[in-house]
Design a protein around this motif. Structure first.
Motif, PDB file in Angstrom:
ATOM      1  N   ARG A  12     107.357  79.912  33.058  1.00 21.41           N
ATOM      2  CA  ARG A  12     108.447  80.077  33.384  1.00 21.41           C
ATOM      3  C   ARG A  12     110.063  79.435  33.096  1.00 21.41           C
ATOM      4  O   ARG A  12     111.133  79.385  33.114  1.00 21.41           O
ATOM      5  CB  ARG A  12     108.330  80.212  34.622  1.00 21.41           C
ATOM      6  N   VAL A  13     110.022  77.213  32.888  1.00 25.50           N
ATOM      7  CA  VAL A  13     110.906  77.549  32.134  1.00 25.50           C
ATOM      8  C   VAL A  13     111.225  77.487  31.019  1.00 25.50           C
ATOM      9  O   VAL A  13     111.065  77.060  29.643  1.00 25.50           O
ATOM     10  CB  VAL A  13     110.544  75.382  32.061  1.00 25.50           C
ATOM     11  N   THR A  14     112.912  77.871  30.553  1.00 25.92           N
ATOM     12  CA  THR A  14     113.582  77.612  29.283  1.00 25.92           C
ATOM     13  C   THR A  14     113.845  76.490  28.939  1.00 25.92           C
ATOM     14  O   THR A  14     113.982  76.140  27.463  1.00 25.92           O
ATOM     15  CB  THR A  14     113.397  78.520  28.768  1.00 25.92           C
ATOM     16  N   GLU A  15     114.165  75.306  29.361  1.00 29.80           N
ATOM     17  CA  GLU A  15     114.751  74.420  28.623  1.00 29.80           C
ATOM     18  C   GLU A  15     114.892  73.646  30.343  1.00 29.80           C
ATOM     19  O   GLU A  15     115.142  73.755  31.535  1.00 29.80           O
ATOM     20  CB  GLU A  15     116.598  75.112  29.358  1.00 29.80           C
ATOM     21  N   LEU A  16     114.478  72.184  29.750  1.00 24.76           N
ATOM     22  CA  LEU A  16     114.067  70.943  30.874  1.00 24.76           C
ATOM     23  C   LEU A  16     115.242  70.051  30.403  1.00 24.76           C
ATOM     24  O   LEU A  16     115.547  69.681  29.783  1.00 24.76           O
ATOM     25  CB  LEU A  16     113.439  70.948  30.517  1.00 24.76           C
ATOM     26  N   ALA A  17     115.932  69.390  31.256  1.00 28.99           N
ATOM     27  CA  ALA A  17     116.483  68.601  31.387  1.00 28.99           C
ATOM     28  C   ALA A  17     116.847  67.403  32.195  1.00 28.99           C
ATOM     29  O   ALA A  17     116.940  68.361  33.642  1.00 28.99           O
ATOM     30  CB  ALA A  17     118.502  69.596  31.645  1.00 28.99           C
ATOM     31  N   LEU A  18     116.619  66.762  31.626  1.00 31.23           N
ATOM     32  CA  LEU A  18     116.199  65.194  32.248  1.00 31.23           C
ATOM     33  C   LEU A  18     117.479  64.399  31.780  1.00 31.23           C
ATOM     34  O   LEU A  18     118.214  63.611  31.544  1.00 31.23           O
ATOM     35  CB  LEU A  18     115.301  64.841  31.345  1.00 31.23           C
ATOM     36  N   TYR A  19     117.901  63.748  33.728  1.00 32.78           N
ATOM     37  CA  TYR A  19     118.622  62.485  34.111  1.00 32.78           C
ATOM     38  C   TYR A  19     118.066  61.484  34.805  1.00 32.78           C
ATOM     39  O   TYR A  19     117.532  61.842  35.529  1.00 32.78           O
ATOM     40  CB  TYR A  19     120.252  63.287  34.619  1.00 32.78           C
ATOM     41  N   ASP A  20     118.239  60.200  34.468  1.00 38.74           N
ATOM     42  CA  ASP A  20     118.236  58.715  35.055  1.00 38.74           C
ATOM     43  C   ASP A  20     119.487  57.647  34.358  1.00 38.74           C
ATOM     44  O   ASP A  20     119.504  58.166  33.787  1.00 38.74           O
ATOM     45  CB  ASP A  20     116.987  58.357  35.191  1.00 38.74           C
ATOM     46  N   ILE A  21     119.239  57.257  36.053  1.00 36.65           N
ATOM     47  CA  ILE A  21     120.261  55.823  35.808  1.00 36.65           C
ATOM     48  C   ILE A  21     119.998  55.204  34.495  1.00 36.65           C
ATOM     49  O   ILE A  21     120.502  54.542  33.929  1.00 36.65           O
ATOM     50  CB  ILE A  21     120.077  54.959  36.497  1.00 36.65           C
ATOM     51  N   LYS A  22     118.634  54.816  33.942  1.00 32.33           N
ATOM     52  CA  LYS A  22     117.585  54.484  32.822  1.00 32.33           C
ATOM     53  C   LYS A  22     116.987  55.579  31.895  1.00 32.33           C
ATOM     54  O   LYS A  22     115.681  56.334  32.923  1.00 32.33           O
ATOM     55  CB  LYS A  22     116.750  53.218  33.183  1.00 32.33           C
ATOM     56  N   LEU A  23     116.758  55.114  31.013  1.00 32.29           N
ATOM     57  CA  LEU A  23     115.066  55.742  30.607  1.00 32.29           C
ATOM     58  C   LEU A  23     115.554  57.732  30.037  1.00 32.29           C
ATOM     59  O   LEU A  23     114.745  58.157  29.860  1.00 32.29           O
ATOM     60  CB  LEU A  23     114.679  55.410  30.800  1.00 32.29           C
TER      61      LEU A  23
END
Ligand SMILES: NC(=O)c1ccc[n+]([C@@H]2O[C@H](COP(=O)([O-])OP(=O)(O)OC[C@H]3O[C@@H](n4cnc5c(N)ncnc54)[C@H](O)[C@@H]3O)[C@@H](O)[C@H]2O)c1
Ligand SMILES: O=C(O)C[C@H](O)C(=O)O
Length: 341
Positions: free
Chosen positions: A49-60
């Motif tokens: 169901r997910v077409t776009e995965l956006a990943l955020y973190d203060i590291k890595l």
């Protein structure tokens, strides 16, 4: 194999290549490089169901994204730099934002002991989400959930974009644990054990309604021990990890299950019900604005909040203790944003 496991793994390849008719769904994970964030991002990558995965973190963030992006499902994956513009780009266009950012417990700590660190982390991420994606479904995992959810509500209110139907505290791990622990006692398949768990997500605010489940025949000392284990299941993991954190893998599974339910409902599936900590009318007359009970999800987020229903005398007592603590936890979150806007 449980419904969710079948959904996520049994059918994943077939569905990954037949999901083209579905609407685009961007999912953002904030705290994506953490103990929960990494397996949760992995599970979202496996979700067709997910077409776009956006990943955020203060590291890595970009590192985790590069790794996950090699998995051969259709969705795109991008990691964002830990800058205000990186966070904004990560959030823009998201339908679901999952927040597992923040510190976990060590032995001897309560979830409330995390407040001083996590309150400002969640407040700042909520500010960014309210600016960049005010209509997204916001799914809060960071503890203490009983306080971090009200923090998000206050932030959204202060920016004039609060929609109570789109804000969720993820309490699914309590549901997952309850069904697992009951199945261990009864020798059954946990997929067939559905126990509503209401209230909040911390110690005595976690109220399992075993009387409303197939476990209503468990009584006496066995029942007391089962309730205690569901309420303090998180402590069991914190103790076993011995200073290295709290539940991550089971939480990733629970978070992915809840996100899947939100997406399913957004994509038009009917009758999707999960227990979740939301802005709720059920105990507002007692000054308690947030409460977890069975919630039917729909295309616009919260569709219907179910009443608690008939409960046993013992559960009434549990609920009483829950409401006392819950009010304090919620008020603490609200006061925090007032004092630290
Ligand atoms: N709701 C639940 O049922 C549940 C279950 C388990 C854990 N939790 C909570 O989830 C949180 C995370 O747990 P964990 O084990 O993954 O911890 P972790 O320390 O392994 O990971 C947290 C991640 O958040 C990141 N982070 C910190 N500040 C950030 C910020 N401002 N923006 C973006 N990312 C940031 C860190 O860099 C780290 O990668 C904890 O608060 C924990 O108590 C909730
Ligand atoms: O116990 C914790 O601190 C993490 C989480 O809330 C859990 O229930 O496992």
């Amino acid at each position: 194999m449980s419904f969710f496991t079948r959904q996520m793994f049994g059918q994943v390849q077939r569905r990954a290549f037949s999901a083209s008719s579905r609407q685009a769904s961007k999912v953002a994970v904030l705290g994506a490089a953490g103990g929960i964030g990494q397996p949760l991002s992995l599970l979202m990558k496996l979700n067709p169901r997910v077409t776009e995965l956006a990943l955020y973190d203060i590291k890595l963030g970009p590192g985790v994204a590069a790794d996950i992006s090699h998995i051969n499902t259709k969705s795109t994956v991008k990691g964002y730099d830990p800058t205000p513009s990186g966070l904004r780009e990560c959030l823009q266009g998201s339908e679901v934002i999952l927040i597992p950012a923040g510190v976990p417990r060590k032995p001897g700590m309560t979830r409330d002991d995390l407040f001083n660190t996590n309150a400002s982390i969640v407040r700042d991420l909520a500010k960014a989400a309210a600016d960049a994606a005010p209509n997204a479904n916001l799914l809060i995992i960071s503890n203490p959930v009983n306080s971090t959810v009200p923090i998000c509500a206050e932030v959204y209110k202060s920016k004039g974009v609060y929609n109570p139907k789109r804000l969720f505290g993820v309490t699914t791990l309590d549901i997952v644990r309850a069904s697992r622990f009951v199945s261990e006692i009864k020798g059954t398949d946990p997929a067939n054990e559905n126990i509503p768990v209401i209230g909040g997500h911390s110690g005595v605010t976690i109220v399992p309604l075993l009387s409303q489940s197939g476990a209503s025949d468990i009584t006496g000392a066995k029942l007391d021990a089962l309730i205690q284990r569901i309420q303090f299941g998180g402590d069991e993991v914190v103790k076993a990890k011995d200073g290295a954190g709290s539940a991550t893998l089971s939480m990733a599974m629970a978070g992915a299950r809840f996100a899947e339910s939100v997406l399913k409902a957004a994509q038009g599936e009917k009758g999707v019900v999960e227990c979740t900590f939301v802005d709720s009318p059920l105990y507002k007359d007692q000054g308690i604005d947030f409460f977890s009970s069975k919630v039917e999800l729909g295309p616009d987020g919260v569709q219907k909040i179910h009443p608690v229903g008939a409960i046993s005398k013992e559960e009434e007592k549990l609920l009483e203790a829950c409401l006392t603590d819950l009010k304090k936890n919620i008020d603490k979150g609200v006061e925090f944003v007032k004092a630290n806007p």
